[in-house]
Design a protein around this motif. Structure first.
Motif, mmCIF file in Angstrom:
data_model
loop_
_atom_site.group_PDB
_atom_site.id
_atom_site.type_symbol
_atom_site.label_atom_id
_atom_site.label_comp_id
_atom_site.label_asym_id
_atom_site.label_seq_id
_atom_site.Cartn_x
_atom_site.Cartn_y
_atom_site.Cartn_z
ATOM 1 N N LEU A 1 0.817 -1.219 0.000
ATOM 2 C CA LEU A 1 0.000 0.000 0.000
ATOM 3 C C LEU A 1 0.850 1.267 0.000
ATOM 4 C CD1 LEU A 1 -3.064 -0.710 2.293
ATOM 5 C CD2 LEU A 1 -2.909 -0.710 -0.190
ATOM 6 N N GLU A 2 1.942 1.208 0.735
ATOM 7 C CA GLU A 2 2.812 2.389 0.755
ATOM 8 C C GLU A 2 3.358 2.670 -0.638
ATOM 9 O OE1 GLU A 2 5.405 1.419 4.004
ATOM 10 O OE2 GLU A 2 4.239 2.660 5.403
ATOM 11 N N ARG A 3 3.668 1.607 -1.306
ATOM 12 C CA ARG A 3 4.185 1.706 -2.675
ATOM 13 C C ARG A 3 3.140 2.390 -3.584
ATOM 14 N NH1 ARG A 3 7.391 -1.663 -6.279
ATOM 15 N NH2 ARG A 3 8.409 0.102 -7.281
ATOM 16 N N ILE A 4 1.894 1.924 -3.472
ATOM 17 C CA ILE A 4 0.839 2.483 -4.324
ATOM 18 C C ILE A 4 0.603 3.959 -3.976
ATOM 19 C CG2 ILE A 4 -1.610 2.335 -4.917
ATOM 20 C CD1 ILE A 4 -1.578 -0.555 -4.578
ATOM 21 N N GLU B 1 -18.859 6.590 4.964
ATOM 22 C CA GLU B 1 -17.714 6.995 5.781
ATOM 23 C C GLU B 1 -16.610 7.616 4.933
ATOM 24 O OE1 GLU B 1 -16.826 3.194 7.593
ATOM 25 O OE2 GLU B 1 -15.287 2.813 6.093
ATOM 26 N N GLU B 2 -15.627 8.192 5.630
ATOM 27 C CA GLU B 2 -14.467 8.721 4.919
ATOM 28 C C GLU B 2 -13.482 7.566 4.732
ATOM 29 O OE1 GLU B 2 -12.698 12.817 5.700
ATOM 30 O OE2 GLU B 2 -11.211 11.458 6.528
ATOM 31 N N ASN B 3 -13.072 7.364 3.508
ATOM 32 C CA ASN B 3 -12.197 6.229 3.191
ATOM 33 C C ASN B 3 -11.007 6.679 2.365
ATOM 34 O OD1 ASN B 3 -14.796 3.757 2.444
ATOM 35 N ND2 ASN B 3 -13.949 4.430 4.375
ATOM 36 N N TYR B 4 -10.018 5.808 2.289
ATOM 37 C CA TYR B 4 -8.970 5.981 1.285
ATOM 38 C C TYR B 4 -9.436 5.278 0.018
ATOM 39 C CZ TYR B 4 -6.067 7.872 4.888
ATOM 40 O OH TYR B 4 -5.585 8.674 5.879
ATOM 41 N N PHE B 5 -9.196 5.919 -1.096
ATOM 42 C CA PHE B 5 -9.633 5.364 -2.376
ATOM 43 C C PHE B 5 -8.449 4.967 -3.246
ATOM 44 C CE2 PHE B 5 -14.211 5.869 -2.989
ATOM 45 C CZ PHE B 5 -14.523 6.430 -1.757
ATOM 46 N N PHE B 6 -8.668 3.923 -4.010
ATOM 47 C CA PHE B 6 -7.683 3.503 -5.002
ATOM 48 C C PHE B 6 -8.136 3.989 -6.375
ATOM 49 C CE2 PHE B 6 -6.507 0.078 -8.104
ATOM 50 C CZ PHE B 6 -5.183 0.463 -8.230
ATOM 51 N N LYS B 7 -7.217 4.596 -7.122
ATOM 52 C CA LYS B 7 -7.570 5.178 -8.437
ATOM 53 C C LYS B 7 -7.656 4.099 -9.510
ATOM 54 C CE LYS B 7 -5.562 9.792 -8.254
ATOM 55 N NZ LYS B 7 -4.429 10.581 -8.710
ATOM 56 N N LEU B 8 -8.672 3.266 -9.388
ATOM 57 C CA LEU B 8 -8.855 2.210 -10.382
ATOM 58 C C LEU B 8 -9.090 2.808 -11.769
ATOM 59 C CD1 LEU B 8 -9.252 -0.848 -10.911
ATOM 60 C CD2 LEU B 8 -11.688 -0.501 -10.485
ATOM 61 N N SER B 9 -9.797 3.962 -11.793
ATOM 62 C CA SER B 9 -10.159 4.569 -13.081
ATOM 63 C C SER B 9 -8.925 4.885 -13.928
ATOM 64 C CB SER B 9 -10.979 5.841 -12.845
ATOM 65 O OG SER B 9 -10.248 6.703 -12.001
ATOM 66 N N ALA B 10 -7.781 5.046 -13.280
ATOM 67 C CA ALA B 10 -6.562 5.387 -14.030
ATOM 68 C C ALA B 10 -6.056 4.199 -14.849
ATOM 69 C CB ALA B 10 -5.472 5.848 -13.062
ATOM 70 N N PHE B 11 -6.632 3.007 -14.608
ATOM 71 C CA PHE B 11 -6.066 1.807 -15.237
ATOM 72 C C PHE B 11 -6.926 1.205 -16.340
ATOM 73 C CE2 PHE B 11 -3.939 2.387 -11.269
ATOM 74 C CZ PHE B 11 -2.606 2.251 -11.646
ATOM 75 N N MET C 1 -4.155 -3.135 -9.285
ATOM 76 C CA MET C 1 -3.372 -2.876 -8.064
ATOM 77 C C MET C 1 -1.898 -3.201 -8.299
ATOM 78 S SD MET C 1 -6.106 -4.512 -5.378
ATOM 79 C CE MET C 1 -4.942 -4.909 -4.093
ATOM 80 N N CYS C 2 -1.651 -4.297 -9.001
ATOM 81 C CA CYS C 2 -0.257 -4.671 -9.289
ATOM 82 C C CYS C 2 0.405 -3.578 -10.128
ATOM 83 C CB CYS C 2 -0.191 -6.006 -10.022
ATOM 84 S SG CYS C 2 -0.595 -7.412 -8.982
ATOM 85 N N MET C 3 -0.316 -3.144 -11.180
ATOM 86 C CA MET C 3 0.265 -2.093 -12.037
ATOM 87 C C MET C 3 0.573 -0.852 -11.205
ATOM 88 S SD MET C 3 -2.200 -2.277 -15.368
ATOM 89 C CE MET C 3 -2.206 -3.623 -16.522
ATOM 90 N N ALA C 4 -0.351 -0.525 -10.294
ATOM 91 C CA ALA C 4 -0.160 0.673 -9.468
ATOM 92 C C ALA C 4 1.074 0.538 -8.573
ATOM 93 C CB ALA C 4 -1.404 0.922 -8.612
ATOM 94 N N ALA C 5 1.365 -0.690 -8.187
ATOM 95 C CA ALA C 5 2.530 -0.911 -7.320
ATOM 96 C C ALA C 5 3.803 -1.116 -8.133
ATOM 97 C CB ALA C 5 2.270 -2.124 -6.419
#
Ligand code: MSP
Length: 503
Positions: free
Chosen positions: A107-110, A156-166, A273-277
């Motif tokens: 996650l830190e990597r992403i 709730e307030e969450n952290y989001f992953f930018k899936l749309s970028a992929f 997620m892999c690509m993001a990392a």
């Protein structure tokens, strides 16, 4: 030596294993054993998925802490897999330290690469799936299409992953590598999800709503969404996040075996997620259907679960494994019925496989003094056997244990037909009888090797009974399938029927 990294999904510990779970595990095990036979260096991973709301609620219902609950139910999976002779090299639990470390590193990597941001989320959530649904995806009354229970509103307030970028990158990846998702219909389904538009998704839960999970490394008020946590297990087991760097030699040539219900997570979220990392997406997803009971998916809530231990008590571990593999090809849904299982057991195992061994051992005891003769080097069975071998090898190569076994059983039928034609039980002792029995023993030896990924226990018994040393699972394909491998001059033992007939 080619590397073969094979994974099952990690199983939720809200419940104990049923034969749907066993179906995944047995198929994976058979594939792992096949790849050992063909000389691959295999790393076979399975395990349990232990975080999230579903597990936390199960623990609550059972008046224990999530950790106590997961310790108990995870053990039910590992014990059941042991009973079913699952030869996994590792069993991962997402509550382990090594996994927490891998998730944090990942996650830190992403985040460092700019694909995580904070946002507000409100959505309809199915706890059974541990997933959000859009209104249009739910059935009337906001029912989850899989669990048939109402989805709940979560905000709730969450952290989001930018899936749309992929979106583009995923389409490019699958266009260049269409073989990654098999069967083809599942590739099309994944492409359909991607083309339909990808929305960013929340990868954290505020501890106020869910606290049972891996903490977000930079914000201790949140835990990682269970699916994000779970998918990383495939890297954890290779030592990702640790110093040794072993994972890089096994990745991305991974083979994920998974049910059709979790295609979106594996075919869309995980590669993104892999690509993001900065990691290559997984190299192969083999998607299978469900094993249904009376046309429905097994579930605790439907009270239609069938437990593998009960069937193993009745049909033997190998009887169960054979039925799962032979009658339920990887791909379409299959329907479990007790009648079909009994019929398959009687015809293939009692009448063909077991009976062949019994009649061979009986004739050898009476006519050959209990010593197995060598096969005829110029037997007319040789060519026929060789032509079936190609079919078996090709089927397993396509991840089709069902067809591999079907072709293997042709060899058994060949041996039985040849015995019926020559009637060795009516022959005098001597060289003629020896040649006939040597050929039958040779086919048994070859069958023991080819069927060992499906029935390791029974094939070992057969191997020992015909006087061979070691184990059929340690044979090497193709060299050990050459006609003439049965050396002869060794003790053959008559034993009680391998698969007693069922009424
Ligand atoms: N925990 C997630 C997977 C996370 S992987 C990073 C999960 N767990 S599960 O226990 O619900 O399902 C695990 C596997 O078992 C899935 O592949 C699922 O399709 C399979 N099966 C569960 N019930 C099944 C049947 N009735 N038939 C065949 N497979 C089934 O999803």
């Amino acid at each position: 030596m080619p590397l073969y990294y094979l994974t099952t999904p990690i199983f939720y510990v809200n419940d104990v294993p049923h034969i749907g779970h066993a179906y995944t595990a047995v198929n994976a095990d058979a594939l792992a054993r096949w790849h050992r036979l063909i000389g691959d260096e295999v790393f076979f991973l399975t395990g349990t998925d232990e975080h999230g709301l579903k597990v936390a609620r199960s623990a609550q219902e059972h008046n224990c802490t999530p950790q106590e609950w997961t310790d108990t139910t995870s053990a039910r999976f590992s014990e059941t897999w042991k009973r079913l002779n699952i030869s996994n090299d590792d069993f991962i639990r997402t509550t382990e330290k090594r996994h927490h470390l891998a998730v944090k590193t990942f996650l830190e990597r992403i985040r460092d690469r700019g694909y995580i941001y904070v946002g507000e989320y409100e959505g309809l959530y199915c706890v059974g799936c541990e997933a959000y649904y859009g209104e249009g995806e739910l059935e009337a009354g906001s029912l989850c299409p899989i669990h048939k229970r109402p989805a709940e509103v979560l905000r709730e307030e969450n952290y989001f992953f930018k899936l749309s970028a992929f979106q583009e990158a995923l389409l490019d990846f699958y266009t260049a590598n269409p073989q990654v998702i098999r069967p083809q219909s599942k590739l099309n389904e994944a492409l359909g999800f991607i083309r339909g538009g990808l929305e960013d998704f929340s990868i954290s839960r505020n501890k106020k709503s869910v606290s049972w999970g891996v903490e977000i490394p930079w914000d201790r008020a949140h835990v990682v969404y269970v699916w994000t946590d779970a998918l990383v297990n495939y890297l954890t087991a290779l030592g990702y996040g640790q110093e040794d760097g072993r994972w890089e030699s096994w990745w991305p040539a991974v083979h994920h075996l998974l049910g059709k219900d979790i295609l979106r997570f594996h075919g869309v979220y995980w590669p993104a997620m892999c690509m993001a990392a900065g990691i290559d997406p997984p190299g192969h997803l083999q998607v299978h259907g469900w094993l249904l009971v009376g046309g429905e998916k097994m579930a605790k809530s439907r009270l239609n679960q069938i437990f593998p231990g009960d069937l193993a008590d009745e049909f033997g571990v190998d009887g169960l494994r054979y039925h799962l593999l032979r009658d339920n090809p990887l791909g379409p849904d299959g329907d479990f019925t007790y009648e079909a299982m009994t019929q398959r057991y009687n015809s293939d195992l009692a009448n063909n496989f077991g009976n062949l061994l019994s009649r061979v051992a009986t004739v050898i005891e009476k006519g050959c003094g209990g010593v197995g003769p060598a096969p005829n080097p110029s037997s007319n069975l040789k060519g026929e056997v060789e032509s079936h071998l190609g079919v078996v090898i090709e089927a397993w190569g396509r991840n089709s244990p069902s067809e591999g076994l079907e072709a293997t059983w042709k060899l058994i039928q060949l041996a039985n037909a040849s015995l019926e034609a020559t009637e060795p039980w009516k022959m005098q002792s001597g060289p003629q009888l020896d040649l006939v029995m040597g050929d039958a023993l040779e086919i048994l030896r070859i069958v023991a090797i080819l069927a060992s990924p499906a029935m390791p226990g029974a094939c070992q018994v057969l191997w020992d009974a015909i006087g061979l040393e070691g184990s059929p699972g340690s044979a090497q394909i193709p060299q050990d399938l050459k006609w003439g491998g049965y050396c002869g001059g060794i003790q053959v033992t008559r034993r009680s029927p391998l698969f007693p007939r069922k009424k």
